[in-house]
Design an enzyme around this catalytic site. Sequence first.
Site, PDB file in Angstrom:
ATOM      1  N   CYS A 108     -15.864  38.380  33.450  1.00 42.93           N
ATOM      2  CA  CYS A 108     -15.117  39.765  33.338  1.00 42.93           C
ATOM      3  C   CYS A 108     -15.966  40.667  32.362  1.00 42.93           C
ATOM      4  CB  CYS A 108     -13.739  39.412  32.873  1.00 42.93           C
ATOM      5  SG  CYS A 108     -12.693  40.713  33.386  1.00 42.93           S
ATOM      6  N   HIS A 116     -12.480  35.987  37.544  1.00 42.45           N
ATOM      7  CA  HIS A 116     -11.751  34.770  36.678  1.00 42.45           C
ATOM      8  C   HIS A 116     -11.816  33.374  37.273  1.00 42.45           C
ATOM      9  CE1 HIS A 116      -9.930  37.440  33.402  1.00 42.45           C
ATOM     10  NE2 HIS A 116     -10.037  38.468  34.358  1.00 42.45           N
ATOM     11  N   GLU A 163     -11.215  30.589  35.813  1.00 49.28           N
ATOM     12  CA  GLU A 163     -10.115  29.805  35.334  1.00 49.28           C
ATOM     13  C   GLU A 163      -8.821  29.971  36.142  1.00 49.28           C
ATOM     14  OE1 GLU A 163      -8.798  33.407  34.133  1.00 49.28           O
ATOM     15  OE2 GLU A 163     -10.901  32.684  33.969  1.00 49.28           O
TER      16      GLU A 163
END
Length: 379
Positions: free
Chosen positions: A260, A354, A356
Site C-alpha cells: 500500500c 493488502h 494480510e
Amino acid sequence: MLPHAPSSTPALLVLEDGRVFRGDSYGAGGETFGEAVFNTGMTGYQETLTDPSYHRQVVVMTAPHIGNTGVNDEDPESSRIWVAGYVVRDPARVPSNWRSRRTLDDELRDQGVVGISGIDTRALTRHLRERGAMRVGISSTETDSDALLARVRESAPMAGAELSGEVSTTDTYVVPAVGEKRFTVAALDLGIKTMTPARMAERGIEVHVLPATASLEEVLAVQPDGLFYSNGPGDPAATTGQVELLQGALGRGLPYFGICFGNQLFGRALGFGTYKLKYGHRGINQPVIDRTTGKVEVTAHNHGFAVDAPLDAPTQTPYGVATVSHVCLNDDVVEGLELRDADGVLKSFSVQYHPEAAAGPHDAAYLFDRFVELMEGGA
C-alpha cells in the site's frame, strides 16, 4: 442492557462542491471534517474503521445495511477507530453475532466518531465517482448548509498531507516468531495493521516494528534479514525521510517488501512519480493480475494515490531493473513493483493492496511466502 435506539437527531452532510445530504446523527454528535471516500466491502466494517490508512477520511459504506455483527474485541486492526467520520444508509438496530460485545453505534459514540445515517449512500457514491473524492463535513449541531460548506472549504486537503507520523507507534516493539525463528524483519510502521506482523510471525519471522521516524541506522541495528514498509495514510509525494531511508537500504542490498503506502514509497525511491486517483480503490473485491504468475486475485484495497510507472517497459534504476508486477484489471492502475538485478534475480518487491486481508479475501497471502523466499535468496 438494550442497545441504544438509532438517533433521531438531525444531521447534515455537505461536500465541498456544495452537494447537501440530510439524515440522522449516527455515533457521536458534533461536527467533523475529512476527505469523503467510499468503501465497497459488504463485510469487515470493524477492520475498516480501525485501519490507520483511513486517518482524516470520512468513509461512506456502499453496502446499505451496516452494524449487523456489532463490535467484538478480536477484529480491530489497531488500538482505536481512525476514520474522521462514518456514513451509512441503514444501521442495524440490534447486532446478531456470538462474538459481539457492543453495538457499532455505541462504539462510534464512545470513541467520539461523528457519523450520519439515513441518507442515500448510493447517490453519494455515484456523486464521488463522477466528481472525485473531495472534502466533506458532517454536523449534528449545524443546520445551515452554507455555513458548514464554508468550514468544509477551510479544512485541510489530503493532497500534500504527511500523516504517517500521526498514526505510527512511538516506541519500537517486537512481534515474536510463531514456532522456530527463521528471519528478523524491520517493519516501518506508517500505519501498520495488527494482522500484518501476525502473518509474518506465522512464517517464522520475528518482526521489529519501528516508528515512522526511524533512521537507517536504527533499522540496521535490528540486524534484519529484510525490510518491510506498511500501509498508511497521506500523500506519498509529501514524504521524504522514509524514501531516503529506503534508498539507503536498497543501496545495501537489503531485501524489501512493501504494501500500500509502502508500494508508493518504493516507487518514489526507484525514481517514479505518484499521483492522486480520482476516487481511489477501497474495498475487498478488487481484481488484480499478478504478471509473475499470470493469476488473477481478488484483493483488499485502501488507497487514494498510485505509482506512475510504465506498464510494459522495464526501467533502469540505481538499484536494479524495475518493472510493474501487478495491474488492476478495472483501470490499469499500477498495483505492484519488482526490482531485479542484471541477472534477473528478484531483490525487492511491493504491492498496492493488502495481502494480510482482514477481513478477507486471502488470494494474496502467498506474497508473505514470496518475502520469505526472497530472504532465503531463492526468489
